[in-house]
Write an enzyme that holds these catalytic residues in place. Sequence first.
Site, mmCIF file in Angstrom:
data_model
loop_
_atom_site.group_PDB
_atom_site.id
_atom_site.type_symbol
_atom_site.label_atom_id
_atom_site.label_comp_id
_atom_site.label_asym_id
_atom_site.label_seq_id
_atom_site.Cartn_x
_atom_site.Cartn_y
_atom_site.Cartn_z
ATOM 1 C CD GLU A 260 -3.283 -2.248 7.484
ATOM 2 O OE1 GLU A 260 -2.198 -2.510 6.964
ATOM 3 O OE2 GLU A 260 -3.874 -1.181 7.289
ATOM 4 C CD GLU B 27 -3.011 5.629 6.508
ATOM 5 O OE1 GLU B 27 -3.010 5.589 5.270
ATOM 6 O OE2 GLU B 27 -2.098 5.130 7.209
ATOM 7 C CB SER C 237 5.291 -1.016 11.978
ATOM 8 O OG SER C 237 4.776 0.286 12.209
ATOM 9 C CE LYS D 2 -0.244 3.313 4.613
ATOM 10 N NZ LYS D 2 -0.154 3.430 6.054
ATOM 11 C CG HIS E 24 -5.912 1.871 5.206
ATOM 12 N ND1 HIS E 24 -5.437 2.880 5.993
ATOM 13 C CD2 HIS E 24 -4.901 0.989 5.057
ATOM 14 C CE1 HIS E 24 -4.168 2.627 6.297
ATOM 15 N NE2 HIS E 24 -3.823 1.485 5.738
ATOM 16 N N GLY F 201 2.429 2.813 10.632
ATOM 17 C CA GLY F 201 3.348 3.923 10.410
ATOM 18 C C GLY F 201 4.050 4.392 11.672
ATOM 19 C CG ASN G 118 -1.766 1.214 1.342
ATOM 20 O OD1 ASN G 118 -1.826 2.012 0.409
ATOM 21 N ND2 ASN G 118 -2.439 1.376 2.473
HETATM 22 P P1 13P Z 1 3.019 0.804 7.605
HETATM 23 O O1 13P Z 1 3.592 -0.513 7.090
HETATM 24 O O2 13P Z 1 3.735 2.005 7.064
HETATM 25 O O3 13P Z 1 2.880 0.783 9.087
HETATM 26 O O4 13P Z 1 1.534 0.914 7.016
HETATM 27 C C1 13P Z 1 0.687 -0.161 7.162
HETATM 28 C C2 13P Z 1 -0.532 0.091 6.381
HETATM 29 O O5 13P Z 1 -1.320 0.956 6.701
HETATM 30 C C3 13P Z 1 -0.758 -0.720 5.193
HETATM 31 O O6 13P Z 1 -2.044 -0.549 4.707
#
Ligand code: 13P
Length: 260
Positions: free
Chosen positions: A168, A98, A214, A13, A96, A174, A11
């Site tokens: 997640e 976010e 992460s 983003k 997700h 992140g 992903n």
């Molecule tokens: P990170 O691997 O940067 O923590 O992000 C995870 C994520 O949100 C994947 O969709």
Amino acid sequence: MSRDKTLIVANWKMNLNVGEASLYLHQLAKLVKSHRDVEVVLAPTALALQSLSLQVNSRQFKLAAQNFYWRDHGAFTGEISATQLRGVVQYALVGHSERRHIFHDSDKDIRAKVQAAVRNHIKPILCIGETAFERSEGETSDILHDQLVGGLANVTSEELEHVVIAYEPVWAIGTGKNATPADVVMAARAIRRQIKHLYGAGASEAIAVLYGGSVTADSAADYLAITEVDGLLVGGASLNAHDFNEIIKKAHKGSGVAKV
Ligand code: 13P
């Protein structure tokens, strides 16, 4: 989604522009040795989906949308529908954290998006997970329950075969504070228990459950070794083709990672 294959999803983003995405795909295609037991999925910016879909060897990599609107057509300025994505992507992220927390996607939106994806022959990857506060209150399995029930309402048993669930935890995204394998085992079991309750033992056994939060090349093997986990959803560590390839390598059955 069958569990025969390990699913490794990148992903990106809101990172990498169209040119960078194309270059990345070129690099990754040279690095990755295709294996029948691994499915690699890339979720770039929506802008790059069309061009990557022409560039990609679809036997080597699949594409995913990071988001879309749940109506198929109409006066929805700025939106992209699953109908428009059909034939371009094979997967789409839905729910997700976010999207839930920054853009306030509600359970109703998420449920409608799962439906829209399935209706358009796109496999939804339904993302669920608790916040740090919910975790500290001991509410993790209640949150997973609510987000599963919320996202899957109206999904039939047959449709569920095309759905992937990604655990997640919000606090792990992140932040570098990844969940421990024990946390992930607990969550994946809670997810399968809930699927069993909703759809029966066969569905609970068959559904693919991913972990995201992460993940790095160093931690990937620990999660892939978990029997209940069928793959990874990778953010930051997927932004570099070499790093992401190191994660993909861990997913091959011959990589030495054994299920526990
Ligand atoms: P990170 O691997 O940067 O923590 O992000 C995870 C994520 O949100 C994947 O969709």
